[in-house]
Write a protein that holds these residues in place. Sequence first.
Motif, short mmCIF file in Angstrom:
data_model
loop_
_atom_site.label_atom_id
_atom_site.label_comp_id
_atom_site.label_asym_id
_atom_site.label_seq_id
_atom_site.Cartn_x
_atom_site.Cartn_y
_atom_site.Cartn_z
N GLN A 13 1.17 -0.64 8.88
CA GLN A 13 0.13 0.35 9.15
C GLN A 13 0.61 1.74 8.74
O GLN A 13 1.82 2.02 8.72
CB GLN A 13 -0.23 0.34 10.63
N ALA A 14 -0.34 2.59 8.44
CA ALA A 14 0.00 3.98 8.11
C ALA A 14 0.82 4.60 9.24
O ALA A 14 0.54 4.38 10.42
CB ALA A 14 -1.28 4.78 7.88
N GLY A 15 1.85 5.34 8.84
CA GLY A 15 2.76 5.93 9.80
C GLY A 15 3.97 5.07 10.11
O GLY A 15 4.91 5.54 10.75
N GLY A 16 3.93 3.83 9.67
CA GLY A 16 5.03 2.91 9.93
C GLY A 16 6.16 3.05 8.93
O GLY A 16 6.17 3.94 8.07
N SER A 17 7.13 2.15 9.06
CA SER A 17 8.34 2.20 8.23
C SER A 17 8.64 0.82 7.65
O SER A 17 8.29 -0.21 8.24
CB SER A 17 9.54 2.66 9.06
N ARG A 66 10.37 11.77 3.36
CA ARG A 66 9.88 10.54 3.99
C ARG A 66 10.72 9.33 3.60
O ARG A 66 10.91 8.42 4.42
CB ARG A 66 8.42 10.27 3.61
N PHE A 67 11.19 9.30 2.36
CA PHE A 67 11.97 8.16 1.85
C PHE A 67 13.43 8.57 1.67
O PHE A 67 13.71 9.72 1.33
CB PHE A 67 11.43 7.71 0.50
N THR A 68 14.32 7.61 1.87
CA THR A 68 15.74 7.84 1.65
C THR A 68 16.33 6.68 0.87
O THR A 68 16.19 5.53 1.27
CB THR A 68 16.50 7.98 2.98
N LEU A 80 16.00 1.38 0.10
CA LEU A 80 15.01 2.45 0.16
C LEU A 80 14.39 2.41 1.55
O LEU A 80 13.62 1.50 1.86
CB LEU A 80 13.93 2.29 -0.91
N GLN A 81 14.76 3.37 2.36
CA GLN A 81 14.16 3.51 3.69
C GLN A 81 12.90 4.34 3.55
O GLN A 81 12.95 5.48 3.08
CB GLN A 81 15.14 4.19 4.65
N MET A 82 11.78 3.76 3.96
CA MET A 82 10.48 4.42 3.81
C MET A 82 9.89 4.66 5.19
O MET A 82 9.60 3.71 5.92
CB MET A 82 9.54 3.56 2.96
N ASN A 83 9.72 5.91 5.53
CA ASN A 83 9.14 6.30 6.82
C ASN A 83 7.82 7.01 6.61
O ASN A 83 7.51 7.47 5.51
CB ASN A 83 10.11 7.21 7.57
N SER A 84 7.06 7.12 7.67
CA SER A 84 5.77 7.83 7.62
C SER A 84 4.93 7.36 6.43
O SER A 84 4.39 8.17 5.67
CB SER A 84 5.99 9.35 7.53
N LEU A 85 4.83 6.06 6.30
CA LEU A 85 4.13 5.49 5.15
C LEU A 85 2.66 5.84 5.16
O LEU A 85 2.03 5.95 6.22
CB LEU A 85 4.32 3.99 5.11
N LYS A 86 2.13 6.03 3.94
CA LYS A 86 0.73 6.38 3.75
C LYS A 86 0.04 5.31 2.90
O LYS A 86 0.72 4.63 2.12
CB LYS A 86 0.63 7.72 3.03
N PRO A 87 -1.27 5.18 3.02
CA PRO A 87 -1.97 4.20 2.17
C PRO A 87 -1.68 4.39 0.68
O PRO A 87 -1.61 3.41 -0.06
CB PRO A 87 -3.44 4.45 2.51
N GLU A 88 -1.47 5.63 0.27
CA GLU A 88 -1.19 5.88 -1.15
C GLU A 88 0.20 5.43 -1.59
O GLU A 88 0.51 5.48 -2.77
CB GLU A 88 -1.40 7.36 -1.50
N ASP A 89 1.02 4.98 -0.65
CA ASP A 89 2.31 4.40 -0.99
C ASP A 89 2.18 2.93 -1.38
O ASP A 89 3.16 2.31 -1.80
CB ASP A 89 3.29 4.52 0.17
N THR A 90 0.99 2.37 -1.22
CA THR A 90 0.76 0.98 -1.57
C THR A 90 1.01 0.76 -3.06
O THR A 90 0.45 1.46 -3.91
CB THR A 90 -0.68 0.56 -1.22
N ALA A 91 1.88 -0.19 -3.36
CA ALA A 91 2.26 -0.46 -4.75
C ALA A 91 3.24 -1.63 -4.78
O ALA A 91 3.73 -2.06 -3.74
CB ALA A 91 2.92 0.77 -5.37
N VAL A 92 3.51 -2.09 -5.98
CA VAL A 92 4.65 -2.98 -6.19
C VAL A 92 5.86 -2.09 -6.46
O VAL A 92 5.80 -1.21 -7.33
CB VAL A 92 4.42 -3.95 -7.36
N TYR A 93 6.90 -2.32 -5.70
CA TYR A 93 8.12 -1.52 -5.83
C TYR A 93 9.16 -2.31 -6.62
O TYR A 93 9.45 -3.47 -6.29
CB TYR A 93 8.65 -1.15 -4.45
N TYR A 94 9.71 -1.65 -7.62
CA TYR A 94 10.68 -2.27 -8.51
C TYR A 94 12.03 -1.58 -8.41
O TYR A 94 12.11 -0.35 -8.38
CB TYR A 94 10.22 -2.19 -9.97
N CYS A 95 13.06 -2.38 -8.43
CA CYS A 95 14.43 -1.88 -8.47
C CYS A 95 14.88 -1.82 -9.93
O CYS A 95 14.59 -2.72 -10.72
CB CYS A 95 15.32 -2.83 -7.67
N ASN A 96 15.59 -0.75 -10.26
CA ASN A 96 16.10 -0.58 -11.62
C ASN A 96 17.57 -0.22 -11.57
O ASN A 96 18.00 0.56 -10.72
CB ASN A 96 15.32 0.54 -12.33
N ALA A 97 18.32 -0.81 -12.48
CA ALA A 97 19.74 -0.50 -12.64
C ALA A 97 19.98 -0.09 -14.08
O ALA A 97 19.57 -0.81 -15.00
CB ALA A 97 20.60 -1.71 -12.29
#
Length: 117
Positions: A13-17, A66-68, A80-97
């Motif tokens: 939910q929005a506001g979560g981590s 918000r993110f660390t 990636l620690q994600m706090n105070s999440l917002k609906p606009e943070d919705t996405a597929v998250y990819y790791c890159n090296a």
Amino acid sequence: QVQLVESGGGLVQAGGSLRLSCAASGSIFSILHMGWHRQAPGKERELVAIITSGGRRNYADSVKDRFTISRDNAKNTVYLQMNSLKPEDTAVYYCNAAKEDYGLDYWGPGTQVTVSS
């Protein structure tokens, strides 16, 4: 060759981590610059955060304070620690090296993060 596997995505939910993890194979993790990127439906992939091999961090303006991002070289893992999440943070998250000097660039398959309002 480096293989990356993300985990930790899900529905929140929005506001979560959430905390994302990206585990890397191989023995060169410590020299790689590690980043998290995301791609929302209908949008281009964008950089979220990066941590260099020396530990320097940079963030997209939209996630600052918000993110660390952090890394554990002993575990070959970046987080990636994600706090105070917002609906606009919705996405597929990819790791890159990556390590440009060595011509190295690897991507994980991605993990879905969905933030409900």
